[in-house]
Write an enzyme that holds these catalytic residues in place. Structure first.
Site, short mmCIF file in Angstrom:
data_model
loop_
_atom_site.label_atom_id
_atom_site.label_comp_id
_atom_site.label_asym_id
_atom_site.label_seq_id
_atom_site.Cartn_x
_atom_site.Cartn_y
_atom_site.Cartn_z
N GLU A 149 10.27 -7.70 7.19
CA GLU A 149 9.58 -8.94 6.84
C GLU A 149 10.58 -10.01 6.42
O GLU A 149 10.42 -11.20 6.74
CB GLU A 149 8.56 -8.67 5.75
CG GLU A 149 7.39 -7.82 6.24
CD GLU A 149 6.38 -7.51 5.16
OE1 GLU A 149 5.27 -8.05 5.22
OE2 GLU A 149 6.71 -6.72 4.25
N GLU A 184 4.12 0.51 6.52
CA GLU A 184 3.31 0.51 5.31
C GLU A 184 2.04 1.35 5.42
O GLU A 184 1.59 1.94 4.42
CB GLU A 184 2.94 -0.93 4.93
CG GLU A 184 4.07 -1.72 4.28
CD GLU A 184 5.03 -2.34 5.28
OE1 GLU A 184 5.91 -3.10 4.86
OE2 GLU A 184 4.90 -2.07 6.50
#
EC number: 4.2.1.180
Length: 256
Positions: free
Chosen positions: A110, A130
């Protein structure tokens, strides 16, 4: 220090320096990174930044779950007061290059997605894993990844947590270059110094036009680019650029 900063020739070299923990981010390194981005954003001597990880295995693997304390207050209080801890501080018109030297996983990917130029070594791996720990890529992953690569590939990565190789990342357009690990730092330096040698205001205006323009209708983006061209027209650097071209010498840009 968990994050180091070196400035040379108008380039800020930012290194995540926790190789023993795969350059994951604990509270101390997050605080350091926040301060460093503030320096990069406001220091007029810095024109471009390079972000990489220490060692040869990992760029960044996101949050260090072993060192992340449990929350002491509700999500609403934390979010409304502090927002996100890292990515807002990367919002600047100076370009940021991610030199991805290994695993870019979770929050590490990210962070790379928040950079303007991504280059990688052949051993790099990319993933938003995740869902495998009952979480979600909440910094920017669910939004930035589908905008960076084909939707079908992004959804596969998001929903399965599968990683892709450097070669796949190059094929999908997630990175612009893939080189041997020994060549990555030199390539990052080469790109950074090329950017730093250009007129700072022109570089920043170009980034602004490209970033803001992609969320505008094409005609609006073109009109905005025309406006920025007009803003640059009367700068001292533009005069210097024309003068240097006529005199067949390298321009000496000052960001004015």
């Amino acid at each position: 220090m968990p994050v180091t900063l070196e400035v040379s020739n108008h380039v800020a070299y930012v290194t995540l320096n926790r190789p023993e923990a795969m350059n994951s981010l604990d509270p101390e390194s997050t605080a350091d990174l926040t301060e460093i981005w503030a320096r990069v954003r406001t220091d007029p001597d810095i024109r471009v930044a390079v972000l990489t990880g220490a060692g040869e295995k990992s760029f960044c693997t996101g949050t260090d779950m072993k060192k992340s304390p449990p929350p002491t207050e509700c999500m609403a209080a934390t979010y409304l007061r502090d927002g996100q801890p890292i990515l807002p501080h990367m919002k600047m018109w100076k370009p940021i290059i991610a030199a991805i030297n290994g695993y870019a996983v979770g929050g590490g990917l990210e962070i790379a997605l928040a950079c303007d130029l991504r280059i990688a070594s052949t051993n790099a791996k990319f993933g938003l894993t995740e869902v495998k720990v009952a979480s979600l890529a909440g910094l920017n992953g669910t939004q930035a990844l589908p905008r960076a690569i084909p939707q079908a590939v992004a959804m596969k990565m998001l929903l399965t947590g599968e990683m892709i190789s450097a070669e796949e990342a190059l094929r999908y357009g997630l990175v612009s270059d893939v080189v041997e690990p020994s060549a990555l730092a030199d390539l990052a330096r080469s790109y950074a110094e090329k950017i730093a040698s250009a007129a700072p205001l022109s570089v920043q205006a170009t980034k602004q036009a490209a970033v803001l323009g992609k969320d505008m209708p094409l005609e609006h983006g073109i009109l905005y680019s025309h406006l920025l061209w007009g803003v640059l027209r009367d700068t001292e650097d533009r005069k210097e650029g024309f003068k240097a071209f006529g005199e067949r010498r390298a321009p000496a840009f000052r960001g004015a």
